[in-house]
Design a protein around this motif. Structure first.
Motif, short mmCIF file in Angstrom:
data_model
loop_
_atom_site.label_atom_id
_atom_site.label_comp_id
_atom_site.label_asym_id
_atom_site.label_seq_id
_atom_site.Cartn_x
_atom_site.Cartn_y
_atom_site.Cartn_z
N ILE A 131 -4.82 16.74 8.01
CA ILE A 131 -6.22 15.91 8.11
C ILE A 131 -7.10 16.60 9.02
O ILE A 131 -6.83 16.33 10.34
CB ILE A 131 -6.05 14.46 8.23
CG1 ILE A 131 -5.01 14.09 7.20
CG2 ILE A 131 -7.48 13.53 8.15
CD1 ILE A 131 -4.70 12.32 7.35
N ARG A 132 -8.00 17.17 8.64
CA ARG A 132 -8.80 17.93 9.75
C ARG A 132 -9.85 16.97 10.29
O ARG A 132 -9.84 15.85 9.91
CB ARG A 132 -9.57 19.04 9.01
CG ARG A 132 -8.81 20.25 8.61
CD ARG A 132 -9.72 21.23 7.94
NE ARG A 132 -8.81 22.44 7.18
CZ ARG A 132 -9.24 23.55 6.65
NH1 ARG A 132 -10.71 23.51 6.26
NH2 ARG A 132 -8.40 24.21 6.14
N PRO A 133 -10.23 17.25 11.67
CA PRO A 133 -11.12 16.38 12.38
C PRO A 133 -12.38 15.89 11.42
O PRO A 133 -12.73 14.68 11.55
CB PRO A 133 -11.49 17.16 13.76
CG PRO A 133 -10.44 18.18 13.97
CD PRO A 133 -9.83 18.56 12.38
N THR B 146 -4.23 8.66 11.52
CA THR B 146 -3.50 8.21 12.85
C THR B 146 -2.37 9.40 13.24
O THR B 146 -1.51 9.04 13.97
CB THR B 146 -2.67 6.95 12.52
OG1 THR B 146 -1.83 6.87 11.45
CG2 THR B 146 -3.57 5.94 12.53
N GLY B 147 -2.53 10.69 12.43
CA GLY B 147 -1.75 11.65 12.85
C GLY B 147 -2.27 12.73 11.99
O GLY B 147 -3.21 12.57 11.21
N PRO B 148 -1.83 14.04 12.34
CA PRO B 148 -2.34 15.24 11.37
C PRO B 148 -2.07 15.18 9.89
O PRO B 148 -2.56 15.67 9.13
CB PRO B 148 -1.50 16.46 12.15
CG PRO B 148 -0.46 15.75 12.72
CD PRO B 148 -0.73 14.22 13.34
N GLU C 119 1.84 9.19 4.09
CA GLU C 119 2.08 10.62 4.48
C GLU C 119 1.57 11.54 3.72
O GLU C 119 1.98 11.58 2.40
CB GLU C 119 3.60 10.71 4.68
CG GLU C 119 4.19 9.68 5.86
CD GLU C 119 3.72 9.83 7.26
OE1 GLU C 119 3.21 11.10 7.52
OE2 GLU C 119 3.74 9.14 8.20
N ALA C 120 0.67 12.50 4.11
CA ALA C 120 -0.33 13.20 3.08
C ALA C 120 0.73 14.48 2.68
O ALA C 120 1.52 15.12 3.34
CB ALA C 120 -1.32 13.98 3.77
N ASP C 121 0.77 14.74 1.54
CA ASP C 121 1.30 16.04 0.71
C ASP C 121 0.10 16.83 0.37
O ASP C 121 0.15 18.14 0.38
CB ASP C 121 2.17 15.82 -0.51
CG ASP C 121 3.28 15.01 -0.19
OD1 ASP C 121 3.98 15.35 0.67
OD2 ASP C 121 3.91 14.08 -1.09
#
Length: 305
Positions: free
Chosen positions: A32-34, A73-75, A142-144
């Motif tokens: 997840i980019r800024p 809440t995390g990358p 949690e991203a895939d």
């Protein structure tokens, strides 16, 4: 995981866009980019797509909150405060999944879900697919897969206001009422949840009012407009015909959720059409506490006869 599975590859090959799909697929990642994190924190609406474990039906559900209720809440982790309304078809997904953690206490990877955040004000949208786990305040994914789409077929609504609404009771059925048929026929937007063996996805479909045709109380038809050549949705349907549709009234906040099966019809004229058969309906007045400005239709919308 690979961006494409066999279903998407089969559709890409049939249409002849594999090279274009490979190019676009490079934009799909797990991080997840800024800029994406900043986008999420501005949104008052998130759509969740998943399978109801009790019935096996696929549904798309709206979640709302004060901007910031969705955040990175995390990358590789998106957190959501709150959940769906009581009685929502996906309520059990949020009630029974493993408690917080990258894996459940039994070693499970969590429920596979698809999400889409769509901002009508800027005509931007972002999709994040992954594995859901409950948290003390809601849930996390949690991203895939994380990626954005172009603004094609997305209607602009310049502003919204939050209103005090008490959601009505969920009205259930197995086919569309006359009122619901009129609602669908007048829609310019809906959300579409699909699944495959290793994941889920939630996407957007838009067009001028009438782009979704009501053929009967249990059958809908829409044209699949040219897009990004990835064919994630049609690829999922090629592998698993289950699907969930969500129609929102952008003024009154009513939500119409449908589950059923969909199949893609490839015409000799090169056009693609998706035929959806309704098996169950869930309708809720005042489900979304947002009132949006009238739409400015996308210049990309094809003419609807």
């Amino acid at each position: 995981m690979s961006v494409y599975h066999a279903g998407s590859r089969a559709v890409q090959d049939r249409v002849g866009v594999r090279a274009a799909a490979d190019h676009v697929g490079r934009s799909v990642g797990r991080g997840i980019r800024p800029v994406a994190a900043a986008f999420l924190e501005l949104q008052p609406l998130l759509v969740l797509g998943a399978t109801d474990p009790a019935t096996g039906g696929v549904w798309a559900s709206p979640l709302t909150g004060t901007p910031g209720f969705v955040r990175a809440t995390g990358p590789h982790r998106m957190s959501v405060t709150g959940g769906v309304l009581p009685g929502d078809p996906l309520a059990e997904v949020l009630a029974t999944d493993a408690t917080d953690g990258r894996d459940g206490p039994d070693g499970s990877e969590g429920t596979r879900v698809g999400t889409i955040a769509l901002d009508p004000r800027t005509r931007r949208r972002m999709r994040l697919n992954g594995r859901l786990h409950r948290t003390p305040r809601g849930f996390a994914v949690e991203a895939d897969q994380v990626f954005s789409n172009c603004p094609k077929y997305l209607q602009r609504r310049s502003s919204y206001e939050t209103v005090d609404r008490t959601p009505g009771e969920v009205q259930r059925g197995t086919e569309l009422t006359a009122r619901q048929q009129d609602f669908v026929a007048a829609a310019d937007t809906f959300f579409l949840a699909t699944v495959h063996a290793h994941g889920a996805d939630a996407s957007h479909r838009g067009g001028s009012p009438g782009f979704v045709r009501v053929l009967s109380p249990r059958e809908l038809l829409w044209r699949d407009y040219p897009g990004n050549s990835m064919f994630l949705t049609l690829g999922n349907l090629a592998a698993d015909p289950r699907a969930g549709l969500l129609f929102l009234d952008w003024t009154s906040g009513a939500a119409l959720q449908l589950t059923g099966q969909a199949r893609t019809e490839f015409g000799a004229d090169g056009e693609r059409r998706v035929r959806f058969t309704v098996t169950r309906v869930a309708a809720t007045d005042g489900a979304v506490p947002l009132r949006w400005a009238p739409p400015e239709y996308s210049p990309a919308n094809p003419w609807v006869p």
